[in-house]
Every structure is written in structure tokens, then in C-alpha cells.
Design an enzyme around this catalytic site. Structure first.
Site, PDB file in Angstrom:
ATOM      1  N   HIS A  42      85.135  41.331 -33.358  1.00  0.00           N
ATOM      2  CA  HIS A  42      83.904  40.869 -34.019  1.00  0.00           C
ATOM      3  C   HIS A  42      83.545  41.810 -35.173  1.00  0.00           C
ATOM      4  CE1 HIS A  42      82.730  39.202 -29.819  1.00  0.00           C
ATOM      5  NE2 HIS A  42      83.026  38.152 -30.580  1.00  0.00           N
ATOM      6  N   LYS A  66      76.257  29.751 -20.164  1.00  0.00           N
ATOM      7  CA  LYS A  66      77.181  30.801 -19.739  1.00  0.00           C
ATOM      8  C   LYS A  66      76.389  31.767 -18.892  1.00  0.00           C
ATOM      9  CE  LYS A  66      80.226  30.800 -23.785  1.00  0.00           C
ATOM     10  NZ  LYS A  66      80.655  31.551 -24.961  1.00  0.00           N
ATOM     11  N   ARG A 115      91.376  33.419 -34.385  1.00  0.00           N
ATOM     12  CA  ARG A 115      92.402  34.386 -34.014  1.00  0.00           C
ATOM     13  C   ARG A 115      93.777  33.728 -33.964  1.00  0.00           C
ATOM     14  NH1 ARG A 115      89.049  35.701 -28.747  1.00  0.00           N
ATOM     15  NH2 ARG A 115      88.960  33.456 -29.044  1.00  0.00           N
ATOM     16  N   SER A 153      85.701  38.808 -25.744  1.00  0.00           N
ATOM     17  CA  SER A 153      84.671  39.433 -24.902  1.00  0.00           C
ATOM     18  C   SER A 153      84.962  39.150 -23.433  1.00  0.00           C
ATOM     19  CB  SER A 153      83.282  38.892 -25.258  1.00  0.00           C
ATOM     20  OG  SER A 153      82.961  39.207 -26.576  1.00  0.00           O
TER      21      SER A 153
HETATM   22  O1  PNS Z   1      80.792  32.945 -29.161  1.00  0.00           O
HETATM   23  P1  PNS Z   1      80.846  31.468 -28.999  1.00  0.00           P
HETATM   24  O2  PNS Z   1      80.569  31.079 -27.574  1.00  0.00           O
HETATM   25  O3  PNS Z   1      82.120  30.912 -29.492  1.00  0.00           O
HETATM   26  O4  PNS Z   1      79.650  30.848 -29.890  1.00  0.00           O
HETATM   27  C1  PNS Z   1      79.379  29.475 -29.880  1.00  0.00           C
HETATM   28  C2  PNS Z   1      78.122  29.167 -30.738  1.00  0.00           C
HETATM   29  C3  PNS Z   1      76.968  30.042 -30.310  1.00  0.00           C
HETATM   30  C4  PNS Z   1      78.445  29.446 -32.180  1.00  0.00           C
HETATM   31  C5  PNS Z   1      77.792  27.671 -30.554  1.00  0.00           C
HETATM   32  O5  PNS Z   1      77.750  27.364 -29.196  1.00  0.00           O
HETATM   33  C6  PNS Z   1      76.467  27.273 -31.209  1.00  0.00           C
HETATM   34  O6  PNS Z   1      76.409  27.155 -32.407  1.00  0.00           O
HETATM   35  N1  PNS Z   1      75.410  27.094 -30.380  1.00  0.00           N
HETATM   36  C7  PNS Z   1      74.092  26.737 -30.833  1.00  0.00           C
HETATM   37  C8  PNS Z   1      73.752  25.289 -30.469  1.00  0.00           C
HETATM   38  C9  PNS Z   1      74.376  24.322 -31.456  1.00  0.00           C
HETATM   39  O7  PNS Z   1      74.044  24.290 -32.613  1.00  0.00           O
HETATM   40  N2  PNS Z   1      75.330  23.508 -30.959  1.00  0.00           N
HETATM   41  C10 PNS Z   1      76.045  22.549 -31.735  1.00  0.00           C
HETATM   42  C11 PNS Z   1      77.333  23.144 -32.273  1.00  0.00           C
HETATM   43  S1  PNS Z   1      78.306  21.901 -33.074  1.00  0.00           S
END
Ligand code: PNS
Length: 183
Positions: A42, A66, A115, A153
Site C-alpha cells: 500500500h 469484513k 498486483r 493485508s
Molecule cells: O481494500 P478493499 O477491500 O479492496 O477495498 C474495497 C473498497 C473499500 C474500495 C470498496 O469496497 C468500496 O469502494 N466500498 C465502498 C462502498 C461502495 O462504493 N461500493 C460500490 C463499489 S462498486
């Protein structure tokens, strides 16, 4: 190049982004995620993003389905410490839809790391959905250094739980916090 897009009548996404950069409008990017906890992968992406965008907001999502190891407050505190020497980077939490948050922050870019090919499908689906919600905000994918291409993570937490976390995968502060949390 921006002129070419303008002439071609492309009014959304990339065209607008390039036109904005032509007029030197400061670009705010959001790097969203769970960051539970922040890894060197990150951090690598944050440093790369900070070198490209005027302002980079590392946005920690609340209320994901989660079971986090670290509270959002702890994750932000760690991010604050490890990005302390990057003046255009800040970390904060967000609730709800990423696109609503990005609009509220006047951001024009969402930064995500890729990645390996296995990340691509999920990232593409999310980027397309986000574009459907807000066509004016572009998702930009960047690769971390090759050394972090297998790092996550989730794996860091698993290794820490079993006392087998190799050096150099997370910042020292995170290593200490992991030790305190999982023994
Ligand atoms: O670290 P991650 O779990 O890959 O992050 C995922 C994240 C937080 C970027 C995604 O779940 C997100 O944007 N969540 C906010 C809710 C939202 O907007 N959902 C629609 C995504 S298309």
C-alpha cells in the site's frame, strides 16, 4: 493530446481528466480500501500516487462486510504515521458509497493497485460500476513494486497470528501493532 480528445467530442472520463490537466487544475485522487493494516505494498502505491497527484486522500472504508483486526481509528493512525513525510497525503475514514465520498471531496481520480491478473476482474467490475455511478471520476490503476506483488493485508495478519511474519512486508510500526494485537 487533450485537444485531440476535445475535438473528437469525447466529453466524459479520460477526455475531461486530460483537459483538466492541460489547464493545471489541481487533481485530487482518492486511494480507497480497508488498510487492515497498511502494508509496504500500500505504502509503495501511496508514494507513487503522491508523486503524480496534487492531493492524495487515503480513504479507509467503514462498514465493510469484513471482520477487521484493527479499528478504523487505529488504521488511520498507522496511515498518518507512515505517510508523515508525504505532505500531499492525508488519511481519513469514509462511510457509504465511494463515489458520493469522492464527489464530496472534489476528487477526479480513484487510485487502485493491481498486483496480478487475479486482481483485475474484481477491480474492473468495481471501476465500471463506479463509472456508471459517476462518469466524471476516473479510476487509475497502478502497480506496486514487484517485490510486493504477492503481499496482502490478509496474508500479513495470518502470518502474524502464527508468529511467522517475515521482515520488510509492513512498516515497523505496523509490525509492532500486529505483535501487540495478536501476540
Ligand atoms: O481494500 P478493499 O477491500 O479492496 O477495498 C474495497 C473498497 C473499500 C474500495 C470498496 O469496497 C468500496 O469502494 N466500498 C465502498 C462502498 C461502495 O462504493 N461500493 C460500490 C463499489 S462498486
Amino acid at each position: 493530446m487533450a485537444g485531440r480528445f476535445a475535438d473528437s467530442g469525447l466529453k466524459s472520463g479520460l477526455g475531461r481528466f486530460l483537459m483538466a490537466s492541460e489547464h493545471s487544475k489541481p487533481v485530487t485522487a482518492i486511494y480507497p480500501g480497508s488498510f487492515d493494516p497498511v502494508t509496504n505494498g500500500h505504502l509503495d502505491l501511496i508514494v507513487r500516487g503522491a508523486g503524480i497527484f496534487d492531493r492524495l486522500i487515503v480513504a479507509v472504508a467503514r462498514n465493510l462486510d469484513k471482520d477487521p483486526l484493527f479499528a478504523v481509528k487505529e488504521r488511520i493512525e498507522m496511515l498518518d504515521v507512515v505517510t508523515n513525510d508525504l505532505p500531499n497525503v492525508e488519511a481519513e475514514a469514509f462511510d457509504g458509497l465511494l463515489m458520493d465520498y469522492a464527489r464530496a471531496k472534489n476528487a477526479s481520480v480513484i487510485l487502485r493497485g493491481i498486483r496480478a491478473v487475479s486482481d483485475y476482474e474484481y477491480e474492473l467490475q468495481m471501476a465500471w460500476m463506479n463509472r456508471k455511478i459517476e462518469p466524471d471520476i476516473e479510476t487509475v490503476f497502478m502497480m506496486p513494486a514487484e517485490a510486493y506483488s504477492y503481499l496482502s493485508s490478509r496474508l500479513v495478519k495470518e502470518l502474524a497470528r502464527f508468529g511467522g511474519l517475515p521482515k520488510g512486508l509492513v512498516p515497523r510500526l505496523v509490525e509492532e501493532r500486529l505483535r501487540a494485537k495478536v501476540g
